[in-house]
Design an enzyme around this catalytic site. Sequence first.
Site, PDB file in Angstrom:
ATOM      1  N   GLU A  68      30.646  28.813  37.683  1.00 44.71           N
ATOM      2  CA  GLU A  68      30.934  27.459  38.174  1.00 44.71           C
ATOM      3  C   GLU A  68      29.721  26.541  38.139  1.00 44.71           C
ATOM      4  OE1 GLU A  68      32.082  30.169  39.638  1.00 44.71           O
ATOM      5  OE2 GLU A  68      34.247  29.954  39.546  1.00 44.71           O
ATOM      6  N   HIS A  79      41.100  31.098  49.255  1.00 43.33           N
ATOM      7  CA  HIS A  79      41.916  30.438  48.239  1.00 43.33           C
ATOM      8  C   HIS A  79      42.915  29.478  48.872  1.00 43.33           C
ATOM      9  CE1 HIS A  79      40.392  34.051  46.196  1.00 43.33           C
ATOM     10  NE2 HIS A  79      40.584  33.415  45.064  1.00 43.33           N
TER      11      HIS A  79
END
Lengths: 404, 319, 324, 324, 331
Positions: D60, D129
């Site tokens: 990322e 999440h």
Amino acid sequence: MATEIKLPALSPSMTDGTVAHWHKQAGDSVVIGEPLVDIETAKTVLEMESPVSGTIEALLVTVGDEVNVGTGIVRLAGAGDEARPAIDTEGAAPAKMAEKTVATESRPRSADIKAQNEQRLRISPRARKLLRAEGMAVDGIVGSGPGGRIVERDVQQQLAKSASKSVVPVEVELPGSTLVPHTRTRRYIADRLQQAKQHIPHFYLYIDCEVDDLVAFRARLNSEPGRLPEQRLSLNDFVIRALALALRDMPELNGLWEEAGIRHFECVDLAVAVATPDGLLTPILKNVARKGLMEISREMRELAARARAGELQPEEYAGGGFTLSNLGMYGVRSFSPIINPPQIGILAVGAMARQPVVRGDALEIASVMSVTLSVDHRAVDGAEAARFLATIRRYLEEPRAMLL
Amino acid sequence: MSLSPQDLKQLFRRLLLIRRFEEEAFRLAVAGKFSNYHGGMGQEAIPVGVCYGLKPTDNTMITHRGLGVLLTRGVPVGEIFAGLYAKESCPTRGRHPIFHMAAPELGILAGTTMVGSVIPLATGAALAARIQGKPDVTISFFGDGSVNRGDFHEGVNLGAVRKLPIVYFCENNFYAKSMPLEASTAGGSIIARAQGYGLPSELVDGNDVVAVYEATQRAVARARAGEGPTFIECLTYRWTPHSTAGDREFSRTAEELASWKAKCPILRLRKQLIEAGHASAEELDAVDIDIQREVAEGVEFAEAAPYAAPEVALENVYV
Amino acid sequence: MHKISYQQAIIEAMVEEMRGDEAVVLMGEDVGTFGGLTGTTVGIIEEFGDSRVLEMPISECGFVGASVGAALKGVRPIVEMGLADVSLVAMDQLVNSAAKMNYYHDGVASVSAVYRLWSGFRPGGGAQMSQSNEAMFAHVPGLKVVMPGTPRDVKGLLKAAIRDDNPVIVFEPKGCYTLLGEVPDDEEVIPLGQAEVKRAGADVSVIATGVMVGKALAVAEKLAAEGIDVEVVDPRTLRPLDTKTLVASACKTGRVVVAQEASQFCGYTAEIAALLADEAFDALKAPIKRVGGAETPMPLSPRMEPLVVPGEVAIEAAIRNVVG
Amino acid sequence: MARMSYAQALNEAHRIAMHDDPRVFVLGEDIGVYGGIYRVTKGLQAEFGEQRVLDTPISEIAITGAAVGAALVGSRPILEIGFVDFVGTCWDQVFNQAAKFSYMTDGRASVPLVIRMACGAGLGYGVHHSQSLEAWFTHVPGLKVVMPATPADAKGLLLAAIDDPNPVIFLEHKFLYEVKDEVPDGRYTVPLGKAWMAREGADVTIVSWSGAVPWALKAAEQAAAEGIECEVLDLRSLVPLDEDAIVASVEKTGRLIVCHEACTTGGFGAEVIARVVTRAFDFLDAEPLRVAAPDIPVPNSLPLEAVYLGTRERLLEAVRGIVS
Amino acid sequence: MPARKRTSLALSSEQLLQLYEDMSMLRAFDEKVSERCIRGEIPGLIHLGVGEEAVAVGVNAALQPQDKMVSTHRAHSHFLARGADPKAFMAELYGKATGCCGGKAGSMHLADLDIGFLAANGVVGGGLPLAVGAALGLRILNDDGVTLCFFGDGANNNGAFHESLNLAAVLELPVVFLCENNGYGISQSIHKQQRVANVADRAPGYGIPAEIIDGNDVLEVYETVRRAVDKARAGGGPTLIEAKTYRTIGHYVGDSENYRSAEEVAEWQAKDPIVRFEQVMRRKKLLNKALKEEIAARIAVLVEEATDFALHSPFPDPASALSHVYAEGVA
């Protein structure tokens, strides 16, 4: 461990209340600070929050019950310990629990903070803004929001009430006239008096008092050596004293009309009408039956001065158990005043005049003062009122009795 | 360090337990009993080979495909199923996927779902052993998908420069979710990166439980002796998709899958045991029946277990 | 009592805690003989050696993750992050590992670690070295967030943070570092989650954090001469927030100014304002005013500073606005 | 007009933008053949090739920084980060790099970049999440923050975001991906910074965004049956914030509830209320309320997650309470 | 070493002289900045590159105008070597309105897109991903520019380094990663930070070719970078170059330097890149005392003018602090 929760005084003046609404039922869980029950008092509806967490075992009073402060109203199980409320795993429990985290983690909506809030006037900014715009006073408006908060709709209702009763305003401009908008005080007085005259069944009693002794007595007192000009007693001071003593003697006249009954007071708080540039105000002389003439005189002078200067605090002109209005200084001989609700009586005092009186069969000249008593017929009967008026006359005609 | 026939039979039992568990879990997930199962079928030799020789005080830190470690280190079958069902009767009481549970008494370190973030955490556990003067070794498991993340780089470098008692253990199954290794990992070799940290490394056949066991034992011995970390890469293959949650297969070919199925670590050991005369087919089948019963009981336990009460959700945000 | 700087108070707190508990270690970049970027680790490696003062490579997510792992095994790390801006590099480990572990492992994985962040403006820091990002951390359940504004507070709160079993983020505003103040000679541990009324007043409450506390007090003194009686409240701990003290102050004065150094939009003063709007609603006589940084990154040029960094002028203007 | 899902609407926006402008390209993890976790990029690689639809490693930091760098030299990247929870891993690149270029160069450089991320709970995905972290982004000057609630807005806002010369954080709620509705054909944009009046009413203003908008509409409908008329405002973008729309509505109704999915403390609701308390104080007829999640991470098990999502049920109660 | 000789001959006498003059100019600038910083005229954290000039100058000589450069917190020499306007540069350090970024950026955030200098960076390692992205963006735009990415040895233990090298390699992007290994990440020597001796040892892990060079030899820098840039432009993917060098001044102006010995500093001062190159030039008969003095005088004027310009430029209107948080219009 079960705990019984007693009804606390939800406002400083509260002594009892009527159960208006239960937020919780038996079997419900409740956490600290959650609304438990709404209690209606003479003035408003107050929300009581649960002081502890637990599960409600039983409600000890039901809606409509009148309850004194200190009476047990609900029994809680598991209160006082840290046990979490029993939770129904299927239903809406999560929402309640979510509030609990908020409570335990960082949001103690603590009861004492709430209590502080109870003492202050609760009014929303929006309602306050409307009041400002309309030039209205907050008095007399009953809040319908949470915890008795005055919200916009309460002000609007009040406005609608006033509007419906007043004449439709003339839209056209009248040449040669000016419209002076109502001040807050004017509007307040208007509302109160209109309400009083419409709702209270007034009746009126007149009596003449021969006050030569009183006049002489006053002159002697005022001419005592060493007395300063500002220590001079007025006739009104004697009238106040006389009225106060009469109310002490007949406490049934010293009271307020309430829906549930007549509220009597132990001591005499007397409202005395004072003309101010803005209109009539009624500062309160507290516990006046226990005060001497000098003290009455000094306090009255002070209150009147501050009333004219617009310095009075609301608590200094709200309340009182009876009202005195004196227009004698303007030469008015007699008049019939409107009761200041929720009081049940008002005394009007006219100008003193030298006039012929029939004594035996002879005509004599005497100093005569005419007094009028307006009373609420719901609370007071004719004979009782007459007796009261007679008592006043006795004090005025035999001033030494006042000193006893 | 060499394994006795008894040890080999133990290894077989553990391998098979994971397999039967996986099969059942996969079936239940597809049937909608619970969401999202990250299966590791075909990779059983790695957790078994690594954990078999560990001391209970040694730490393991696992990934989302760490079922085998839990079973091998002794977490009861029923509790793991209860975890998959997100029921109360599991160590996280349903707050978190079971594969990231913590069981300090079994040497299972608290994990995290974040890919690769476990590597610095495991390094920290090894650092703690150093600070506290304990002889414990930490095994940091991670997949090939983790090795391109900064956490991998920083974690491994830190372990290396401080010579910490840790084994960096890569389970390379060639796919990071959908992404094939060669498309994600420059240079094409994970083990080549060990040099960049100055670490000794071993490339191991991840489907050979004995080879995995032996390589781990060598690395653990080095770590315990204060010689620092070892980097191990095990080549293996997952037979199942990344997860059962709306997963899509692609780019993997049927041939590729078949070739790896032929290298099944369990059949391999079974054959070995029988050929060496350590066990009969019947004996091993009996083990299988026993395991299947254990798995079925575990499912029953989980099905019957309650969900945690809602207020459990509000507890333990802070100690 | 002895008089020391904020910076020295930090050193004292750490040294005392390290003497008192062997599990406490210090980690970070340049924390060894260099003495730390912040100058707050001076002399510590000399006393405790390199087994308890661990110099780390420039690998923030690596060593923050390692501190969490070590904490899980019973070590109590104090991690010097250096600039608060740099904490962003390790955000994932702070927020997804440290903050949440105890929760998702149902209470068996407490992370007893302290992260020291050197925050806020200092001349010439520029866009990537001047941030106050406490609001981001204060939004995260599982973290505790402290922002002391005086030497005494930083010492007492840092000690409490080190003893706490949860991850605590300690914001140390650069603007406070040179402040001098009295610190008790005897041990003082200030519990987390307690606000302090720094100056009692009747007319308006200024709720200020970090470097704004001192500025608010200065303004309060100035306005006292004009008869405006300012109450200054320092929450000290932002999470868990001492709601009770703040609400009580707002109820008392009815007028509230909240002040922070960080950019205003969605900063922590928004939380305080929203909280008071709810819980002190009936007591409020005027709108709540916020004082905060401009909605910009930090420019370098000293000329631009007054517009971007909130100062006494802004606090005074806000007070006059709500009082007037 | 065609009826399509939120995910399909986003897909169409990508297709239009890539077709119209060769500088536009997409990068992210598993977005190629796989089509992204939520199928938003389905079919794009087949249509536009591997150069413009770039599958990246799980990195990322690198992919976010790369998107910023690519934008700096004049291309128009759209970056997909599968879950907003992962932004901690690349937070420095978002906060310190993307957000500050225009400012640091005094307008000489810009970063026309869209970062798409999925947020929100409801699917049992657990602590890493399921988060809603919009408050973080809104606190960063230089970022724009967009959170559509309907398929038509998703398409129009994404096209507007791609046209915008600034870094735009585009947050998509997981629960909305499969929601279908009418979506206009072809290219159109919904301007950033414009709220949508989702329902008009006189009694209470409910401000919400993203996944909470359907909750607000549902509660409004139920309340209407009880005679309470709610006005529902969908902010659509949090930065820039349509403050005028909020204030206008509060001036009308006098009552404000902000409903969002994220944790209450430090959430964006605080900012909305703080602004209203400052700007529209005199129009408030009741304390402004926040109805949002308890301050906990998002647990995995559905019954526990329901506690986090209890906002849905509490909203109607709050509406009733605020008008009582 | 015939190959090297051949390449070095590729530079004309003028170009060689230019290298010398550029290095001398960078040194003069940094010395002036240091002086003005100590005097309190220049605000902020200032990281100087004294001792590392050969890297900046050698690298820039190898680049084409369309190439991009991404730098670190120690960016002055990179920025000037790339061709920044000395006045705008100095004014920026002073925080003046005439600065290249209007006074907002300062030393650590220098940028000038017109000369392809994308960004300096206040975050260690922060620039690496940006460089990868610049290369990616240029490829999308069909531009043949190469991106040169400076980073320090301190950054190579950071996750951003790892992710960036991997991504550039796997996408075969036209980036040249240039590590200025000066031996210290602030106070920590490289040996405390990593177990491998060289940053270049990591390149094989990414399948990237790497070279270790003497960073104090401007010609070696030029030649190596030139080869790597040409290869990248031709589609050959990234290269990692590790230039060993040393900052003979502190980490920043005001550094106590308590982490290294005076002997060590003296040892490196003896390898001063400018002095060394001067000797080479003298041997080549390209430089003599008179010419040297002429160059020095020219530089002195340049530095003086820039400093004067900066000193006498107006500060920005404070209101400009609030502008350009967002870009306007449609890019």
